[in-house]
Design a protein around this motif. Structure first.
Motif, PDB file in Angstrom:
ATOM      1  N   ASN A  93      31.902 -19.548   2.587  1.00 43.13           N
ATOM      2  CA  ASN A  93      33.003 -20.259   1.707  1.00 43.13           C
ATOM      3  C   ASN A  93      32.369 -20.101   0.347  1.00 43.13           C
ATOM      4  O   ASN A  93      30.891 -20.304  -0.023  1.00 43.13           O
ATOM      5  CB  ASN A  93      32.893 -21.278   2.557  1.00 43.13           C
ATOM      6  CG  ASN A  93      32.525 -22.699   1.739  1.00 43.13           C
ATOM      7  OD1 ASN A  93      30.658 -22.465   1.523  1.00 43.13           O
ATOM      8  ND2 ASN A  93      32.643 -23.964   1.429  1.00 43.13           N
ATOM      9  N   ILE A  94      32.953 -20.160  -0.706  1.00 48.00           N
ATOM     10  CA  ILE A  94      32.578 -19.603  -1.935  1.00 48.00           C
ATOM     11  C   ILE A  94      33.145 -20.334  -3.105  1.00 48.00           C
ATOM     12  O   ILE A  94      34.198 -20.875  -2.451  1.00 48.00           O
ATOM     13  CB  ILE A  94      33.443 -18.029  -2.386  1.00 48.00           C
ATOM     14  CG1 ILE A  94      32.772 -16.618  -1.153  1.00 48.00           C
ATOM     15  CG2 ILE A  94      32.417 -17.248  -3.779  1.00 48.00           C
ATOM     16  CD1 ILE A  94      31.623 -16.601  -0.680  1.00 48.00           C
ATOM     17  N   GLY A 144      31.787 -19.247  -8.316  1.00 45.30           N
ATOM     18  CA  GLY A 144      32.400 -18.147  -7.593  1.00 45.30           C
ATOM     19  C   GLY A 144      30.454 -18.153  -6.892  1.00 45.30           C
ATOM     20  O   GLY A 144      30.503 -16.878  -6.266  1.00 45.30           O
ATOM     21  N   GLU A 145      29.859 -19.216  -6.639  1.00 42.29           N
ATOM     22  CA  GLU A 145      28.822 -19.108  -5.817  1.00 42.29           C
ATOM     23  C   GLU A 145      29.097 -19.795  -4.023  1.00 42.29           C
ATOM     24  O   GLU A 145      29.540 -20.505  -3.454  1.00 42.29           O
ATOM     25  CB  GLU A 145      27.417 -20.068  -6.566  1.00 42.29           C
ATOM     26  CG  GLU A 145      27.095 -19.379  -7.552  1.00 42.29           C
ATOM     27  CD  GLU A 145      26.047 -19.964  -7.680  1.00 42.29           C
ATOM     28  OE1 GLU A 145      25.223 -20.254  -6.959  1.00 42.29           O
ATOM     29  OE2 GLU A 145      25.625 -19.200  -9.147  1.00 42.29           O
ATOM     30  N   ALA A 146      28.262 -19.140  -3.303  1.00 38.96           N
ATOM     31  CA  ALA A 146      28.525 -19.334  -1.777  1.00 38.96           C
ATOM     32  C   ALA A 146      27.599 -20.276  -1.284  1.00 38.96           C
ATOM     33  O   ALA A 146      26.592 -21.135  -2.052  1.00 38.96           O
ATOM     34  CB  ALA A 146      27.814 -18.628  -0.840  1.00 38.96           C
ATOM     35  N   LYS A 204      38.737  -9.812   6.435  1.00 37.88           N
ATOM     36  CA  LYS A 204      37.288  -9.519   6.267  1.00 37.88           C
ATOM     37  C   LYS A 204      37.274 -10.906   5.068  1.00 37.88           C
ATOM     38  O   LYS A 204      36.860 -11.509   4.940  1.00 37.88           O
ATOM     39  CB  LYS A 204      37.798  -8.878   5.229  1.00 37.88           C
ATOM     40  CG  LYS A 204      37.562  -7.554   6.004  1.00 37.88           C
ATOM     41  CD  LYS A 204      37.666  -5.734   5.454  1.00 37.88           C
ATOM     42  CE  LYS A 204      37.355  -5.066   6.023  1.00 37.88           C
ATOM     43  NZ  LYS A 204      36.674  -3.683   5.643  1.00 37.88           N
ATOM     44  N   LYS A 205      39.215 -11.720   4.688  1.00 35.99           N
ATOM     45  CA  LYS A 205      38.511 -12.683   3.779  1.00 35.99           C
ATOM     46  C   LYS A 205      39.610 -13.713   4.816  1.00 35.99           C
ATOM     47  O   LYS A 205      40.587 -13.056   5.615  1.00 35.99           O
ATOM     48  CB  LYS A 205      38.781 -12.205   2.281  1.00 35.99           C
ATOM     49  CG  LYS A 205      37.501 -11.664   1.825  1.00 35.99           C
ATOM     50  CD  LYS A 205      38.171 -11.491   0.504  1.00 35.99           C
ATOM     51  CE  LYS A 205      36.688 -10.278   0.060  1.00 35.99           C
ATOM     52  NZ  LYS A 205      37.125  -9.978  -1.837  1.00 35.99           N
ATOM     53  N   ILE A 223      38.741 -18.525  -1.527  1.00 38.41           N
ATOM     54  CA  ILE A 223      38.622 -17.204  -0.365  1.00 38.41           C
ATOM     55  C   ILE A 223      37.166 -17.498   0.118  1.00 38.41           C
ATOM     56  O   ILE A 223      36.490 -17.042  -0.977  1.00 38.41           O
ATOM     57  CB  ILE A 223      38.551 -15.949  -1.100  1.00 38.41           C
ATOM     58  CG1 ILE A 223      40.206 -16.073  -2.446  1.00 38.41           C
ATOM     59  CG2 ILE A 223      38.959 -14.830  -0.340  1.00 38.41           C
ATOM     60  CD1 ILE A 223      41.208 -16.174  -1.063  1.00 38.41           C
ATOM     61  N   TRP A 224      37.002 -17.424   1.623  1.00 35.67           N
ATOM     62  CA  TRP A 224      36.034 -17.022   2.206  1.00 35.67           C
ATOM     63  C   TRP A 224      35.798 -16.012   3.058  1.00 35.67           C
ATOM     64  O   TRP A 224      36.711 -14.888   2.576  1.00 35.67           O
ATOM     65  CB  TRP A 224      36.128 -18.793   3.582  1.00 35.67           C
ATOM     66  CG  TRP A 224      36.080 -19.733   3.187  1.00 35.67           C
ATOM     67  CD1 TRP A 224      36.159 -19.896   1.979  1.00 35.67           C
ATOM     68  CD2 TRP A 224      36.411 -21.018   4.393  1.00 35.67           C
ATOM     69  NE1 TRP A 224      36.350 -21.649   1.388  1.00 35.67           N
ATOM     70  CE2 TRP A 224      36.237 -21.965   3.668  1.00 35.67           C
ATOM     71  CE3 TRP A 224      36.018 -20.579   5.569  1.00 35.67           C
ATOM     72  CZ2 TRP A 224      36.082 -23.072   3.936  1.00 35.67           C
ATOM     73  CZ3 TRP A 224      36.124 -22.177   5.460  1.00 35.67           C
ATOM     74  CH2 TRP A 224      35.960 -23.296   4.927  1.00 35.67           C
ATOM     75  N   GLN A 225      34.645 -15.858   3.072  1.00 36.69           N
ATOM     76  CA  GLN A 225      34.322 -14.074   3.169  1.00 36.69           C
ATOM     77  C   GLN A 225      33.213 -13.846   4.904  1.00 36.69           C
ATOM     78  O   GLN A 225      33.215 -15.139   5.299  1.00 36.69           O
ATOM     79  CB  GLN A 225      33.375 -13.314   2.487  1.00 36.69           C
ATOM     80  CG  GLN A 225      34.021 -13.103   1.311  1.00 36.69           C
ATOM     81  CD  GLN A 225      32.774 -12.677   0.302  1.00 36.69           C
ATOM     82  OE1 GLN A 225      31.720 -12.904   0.245  1.00 36.69           O
ATOM     83  NE2 GLN A 225      33.002 -12.696  -1.364  1.00 36.69           N
ATOM     84  N   ARG A 226      34.135 -13.620   5.899  1.00 39.29           N
ATOM     85  CA  ARG A 226      33.797 -12.793   6.707  1.00 39.29           C
ATOM     86  C   ARG A 226      32.215 -12.735   6.757  1.00 39.29           C
ATOM     87  O   ARG A 226      31.568 -11.447   6.499  1.00 39.29           O
ATOM     88  CB  ARG A 226      34.513 -12.073   7.856  1.00 39.29           C
ATOM     89  CG  ARG A 226      34.462 -12.574   9.290  1.00 39.29           C
ATOM     90  CD  ARG A 226      34.918 -11.748  10.225  1.00 39.29           C
ATOM     91  NE  ARG A 226      36.654 -11.533   9.831  1.00 39.29           N
ATOM     92  CZ  ARG A 226      36.678 -12.484  11.008  1.00 39.29           C
ATOM     93  NH1 ARG A 226      36.194 -13.324  11.449  1.00 39.29           N
ATOM     94  NH2 ARG A 226      38.694 -12.938  10.853  1.00 39.29           N
TER      95      ARG A 226
END
Length: 142
Positions: free
Chosen positions: A28-29, A34-36, A121-122, A137-140
């Motif tokens: 999760n971002i 903007g940081e994980a 992918k997101k 917006i999370w990244q896989r």
């Protein structure tokens, strides 16, 4: 070769479909910095609903327990904590909703809506309180 082609196409389409679900490991971002922040594993339970647990914290110096939580997660460690509960697939869209998501930083539970985007992918994660919402917006994680 010709006999194996249908099997390969079937496998490829199955893999593509699998990517269009929220199931899997996500980073999760933070929508503000903007940081994980963490890695969350989303799985389907025996009842067919999605749940998600924090597998790994990526922020240094954050509170290790949910002191702000007011339910059964009060003062529990954030790593291993179930933050997504009860999300179900919509009958009409590739959307999972009707669940709740917890923000362990402030202890608030939000009504949840998750939508895989960009080919899975997101993941668009939206939490609602009444008419107000916040989207991440999370990244896989591959």
């Amino acid at each position: 070769m010709i006999k194996t082609l249908p099997a390969l196409l079937s496998l490829a389409s199955t893999m593509a479909f699998a990517q269009m679900t929220p199931e899997g490991l996500w980073r999760n971002i933070d929508d503000k910095t903007g940081e994980a922040k963490a890695e969350i594993r989303i799985v389907t339970s025996a009842a067919g609903v999605l749940t998600g647990r924090i597998e790994k914290s990526l922020t240094k110096g954050s509170e290790p327990t949910c002191t702000a939580c007011t339910d059964d997660r009060k003062d529990q460690p954030k790593v291993g904590m179930e933050i997504i509960r009860g999300a179900k697939k919509s009958a009409t869209d590739a959307v999972w909703e009707d669940g709740k998501i917890l923000d362990p930083e402030n202890g608030k539970n939000y009504t949840l809506r998750m939508t895989p985007i960009e080919g899975g992918k997101k993941l668009q994660v939206r939490g609602y309180i009444g008419p107000f919402y916040r989207t991440q917006i999370w990244q896989r994680v591959e």
